[in-house]
Write an enzyme that holds these catalytic residues in place. Structure first.
Site, PDB file in Angstrom:
ATOM      1  N   HIS A 101       0.845  -1.189   0.000  1.00 15.79           N
ATOM      2  CA  HIS A 101       0.000   0.000   0.000  1.00 15.79           C
ATOM      3  C   HIS A 101       0.876   1.232   0.000  1.00 15.79           C
ATOM      4  CE1 HIS A 101       0.733  -1.008   4.238  1.00 15.79           C
ATOM      5  NE2 HIS A 101       0.523   0.258   4.539  1.00 15.79           N
ATOM      6  N   HIS A 103       0.942   5.276   1.123  1.00 11.74           N
ATOM      7  CA  HIS A 103       0.332   6.349   1.900  1.00 11.74           C
ATOM      8  C   HIS A 103       0.416   7.656   1.122  1.00 11.74           C
ATOM      9  CE1 HIS A 103       0.255   4.284   5.902  1.00 11.74           C
ATOM     10  NE2 HIS A 103       1.222   3.572   5.329  1.00 11.74           N
TER      11      HIS A 103
END
Length: 140
Positions: A101, A103
Site C-alpha cells: 500500500h 500512503h
C-alpha cells in the site's frame, strides 16, 4: 488473488467498512483509519502483494500514476501545502500490514506534528472523516 487473513483484502472485498475516495479495476483508495493528517489516504491494489518486492511491475507503475493524479486532486480539494508519498516494506521499515500500500499524506504548514517519522495519529470524529471522504471522492 487475495489473502483471507489480510485486513486490506477484507476491506477490498467489503467485509470491513472503509471510506473509499476512488476505485477502479485495479485499486481501491481509502482514507486511513488512523490518519497522520487531514486527508491521509491509502492506495490499495485489489490483488494481494505483500510488498514492493512482490508487486507486479505494471501494477506498481499504475499505483505511481494514480498517486500523481490523487495528490493533485487532493491538493486542490484540501488546500494542503505539500505531500508525503510513503511506502514501507518490511517490519523494520515500519510496515505493519503486509499488503502493498502507498500512503498519501497531505502536509499543512499549520500542523504541529510535521515530523513525518514521529507523527502522532489524529483523532477525527466520524463526521469529520465522512466530510473529508465526500470531499475527496473522485473518478479519473
Amino acid at each position: 488473488m487475495r489473502d483471507e487473513n489480510c485486513i486490506f483484502c477484507k476491506i477490498i472485498e467489503g467485509k470491513i467498512p472503509s471510506r473509499t475516495i476512488y476505485e477502479d479495476e485495479d485499486f481501491k483508495v481509502i482514507l486511513d483509519a488512523n490518519p497522520a493528517s487531514k486527508g491521509h489516504a491509502l492506495i490499495l491494489p485489489k490483488n494481494h502483494y505483500a510488498n514492493v518486492y512482490e508487486i507486479d511491475e505494471e501494477i506498481f507503475a499504475k499505483a505511481a500514476k494514480l498517486a500523481k493524479k490523487l495528490t493533485a486532486h487532493m491538493t486542490k480539494k484540501l488546500g494542503c501545502d505539500g505531500f508525503n508519498l510513503l511506502q514501507n516494506n518490511g517490519e523494520v521499515a515500519g510496515q505493519t500490514v503486509f499488503h502493498f500500500h502507498m500512503h498519501l499524506i497531505p502536509r499543512y504548514k499549520s500542523m504541529k506534528n510535521n515530523d513525518l517519522l514521529n507523527w502522532t495519529h489524529l483523532e477525527l470524529t466520524d463526521s469529520q472523516q465522512d466530510e473529508i471522504c465526500e470531499k475527496l471522492k473522485c473518478e479519473f
